[in-house]
Design a protein around this motif. Sequence first.
Motif, short mmCIF file in Angstrom:
data_model
loop_
_atom_site.label_atom_id
_atom_site.label_comp_id
_atom_site.label_asym_id
_atom_site.label_seq_id
_atom_site.Cartn_x
_atom_site.Cartn_y
_atom_site.Cartn_z
N VAL A 192 -10.08 10.41 46.39
CA VAL A 192 -8.66 10.23 46.70
C VAL A 192 -8.03 9.18 45.79
O VAL A 192 -6.92 9.37 45.27
CB VAL A 192 -8.49 9.82 48.18
N GLU A 193 -8.75 8.10 45.56
CA GLU A 193 -8.24 7.02 44.72
C GLU A 193 -7.94 7.50 43.31
O GLU A 193 -6.85 7.22 42.76
CB GLU A 193 -9.26 5.87 44.67
N ARG A 194 -8.85 8.25 42.71
CA ARG A 194 -8.62 8.73 41.35
C ARG A 194 -7.52 9.78 41.30
O ARG A 194 -6.69 9.76 40.39
CB ARG A 194 -9.92 9.32 40.77
N VAL A 195 -7.52 10.70 42.26
CA VAL A 195 -6.48 11.74 42.26
C VAL A 195 -5.10 11.12 42.31
O VAL A 195 -4.20 11.49 41.53
CB VAL A 195 -6.70 12.71 43.44
N ASN A 196 -4.90 10.16 43.22
CA ASN A 196 -3.58 9.54 43.36
C ASN A 196 -3.23 8.65 42.17
O ASN A 196 -2.11 8.69 41.66
CB ASN A 196 -3.52 8.72 44.65
N LYS A 197 -4.19 7.85 41.72
CA LYS A 197 -3.93 6.91 40.63
C LYS A 197 -3.66 7.62 39.31
O LYS A 197 -2.76 7.24 38.54
CB LYS A 197 -5.10 5.95 40.48
N GLU A 198 -4.44 8.70 39.05
CA GLU A 198 -4.32 9.40 37.77
C GLU A 198 -3.36 10.59 37.84
O GLU A 198 -3.20 11.31 36.86
CB GLU A 198 -5.71 9.85 37.30
N ARG A 199 -2.76 10.79 39.02
CA ARG A 199 -1.79 11.87 39.22
C ARG A 199 -2.38 13.22 38.84
O ARG A 199 -1.84 13.98 38.01
CB ARG A 199 -0.49 11.62 38.41
N ILE A 200 -3.50 13.54 39.45
CA ILE A 200 -4.23 14.77 39.15
C ILE A 200 -3.80 15.87 40.12
O ILE A 200 -3.95 15.73 41.33
CB ILE A 200 -5.75 14.54 39.26
N SER A 201 -3.29 16.95 39.59
CA SER A 201 -2.85 18.06 40.43
C SER A 201 -4.05 18.83 40.99
O SER A 201 -4.97 19.19 40.27
CB SER A 201 -1.98 19.02 39.63
N LEU A 202 -3.96 19.08 42.30
CA LEU A 202 -4.98 19.91 42.97
C LEU A 202 -4.42 21.29 43.31
O LEU A 202 -5.02 22.01 44.10
CB LEU A 202 -5.46 19.21 44.25
N LYS A 203 -3.31 21.65 42.70
CA LYS A 203 -2.63 22.90 43.05
C LYS A 203 -3.49 24.14 42.75
O LYS A 203 -3.33 25.17 43.41
CB LYS A 203 -1.31 23.00 42.27
N ASP A 204 -4.40 24.04 41.78
CA ASP A 204 -5.27 25.17 41.45
C ASP A 204 -6.71 24.93 41.92
O ASP A 204 -7.65 25.50 41.37
CB ASP A 204 -5.26 25.42 39.94
N VAL A 205 -6.85 24.09 42.94
CA VAL A 205 -8.17 23.73 43.46
C VAL A 205 -8.33 24.27 44.88
O VAL A 205 -7.40 24.19 45.69
CB VAL A 205 -8.36 22.20 43.47
N THR A 206 -9.48 24.82 45.17
CA THR A 206 -9.82 25.28 46.52
C THR A 206 -11.10 24.60 46.97
O THR A 206 -12.09 24.57 46.23
CB THR A 206 -9.99 26.81 46.58
N PHE A 207 -11.08 24.05 48.17
CA PHE A 207 -12.27 23.48 48.80
C PHE A 207 -12.70 24.38 49.95
O PHE A 207 -11.87 24.76 50.79
CB PHE A 207 -11.98 22.10 49.39
N ILE A 208 -13.97 24.72 49.98
CA ILE A 208 -14.56 25.40 51.14
C ILE A 208 -15.48 24.40 51.82
O ILE A 208 -16.48 23.98 51.23
CB ILE A 208 -15.36 26.65 50.73
N ASN A 209 -15.14 23.98 53.01
CA ASN A 209 -16.04 23.08 53.73
C ASN A 209 -17.27 23.85 54.21
O ASN A 209 -17.19 25.03 54.55
CB ASN A 209 -15.33 22.43 54.90
N MET A 210 -18.38 23.15 54.26
CA MET A 210 -19.66 23.80 54.54
C MET A 210 -19.78 24.36 55.95
O MET A 210 -20.36 25.42 56.16
CB MET A 210 -20.81 22.81 54.33
N ASP A 211 -19.25 23.63 56.94
CA ASP A 211 -19.61 23.98 58.31
C ASP A 211 -18.67 23.33 59.31
O ASP A 211 -17.79 22.57 58.96
CB ASP A 211 -21.07 23.55 58.60
#
Length: 270
Positions: free
Chosen positions: A67-86
């Motif tokens: 979270v810290e890097r995403v917010n600080k470096e302004r990294i877009s997650l618009k093309d990212v998908t997370f599948i939680n395991m369980d």
Amino acid sequence: MNKDFLKIKGNDITKGRIPIDIYKDKETTFKSMADLMVDTILENNKLGKKTLFIVPLGPVGQYKYFVERVNKERISLKDVTFINMDEYMDDETHLVSSSNPLSFKKIMYEICYNLIDKDLIMDESQRIFPNLENIETIDKVIKEHGGVDICFGGIGITGHIAFNDPPEKGVSEEEFKNLGTRVVRITEATRVVNSMDDFDGAYYLMPEYAITIGFKEILSAKKIRLYCFRNWHRSVVRRASFLDKTVSYPVTLLQDHDDTRIGISEELAD
């Protein structure tokens, strides 16, 4: 069982069937995990490619660094998908409530999604948690992406990845590897260990059921990265890398995968 591998120390722990990376301490292990997540997303974003990860709710220490890097470096997650395991279930047909303190979905939002700037976060539809209605959707998402970029996770006391505890007798290696997302009954050993954090050892209060991705989804990943940092992981990582393959200790089945690595804190090598 040959127990000599439990005596393996220091750099010799890296010489097993699954490569092991040793980090200075627990926090360095978590940060390395987060950096791999972020760096992979950055690389794919640069190439105009989408990113698909399988992510755990154990370990969780990586998310603060992510979270810290995403917010600080302004990294877009618009093309990212997370599948939680369980996710835990109250019984074979009902997920735990989203207000339940054990809910993986609740925790994931609290420690990750809710903390990411709204202009960077991926759409809700790209935050996938397994349930009884989306089993086929998960498989479809993975196939459309051409496999998972990286499956992140830990290793449980029984050698399980996600809630893929050792199966009942009569399940072959190939059958186990082809098991997909499904409802499972959690072994007592796993419930006991998980209760140490959540209920001070009151394992009888832990859910008996969960829905979990299977080894079919895990093995679809181009890379598998597992991270261990607890004291009891000393035996787990040695069994994972030095035992012969067996469904009785599921993580050993990853010895055949083209790119699996285990990251551990330095103290676990001693």
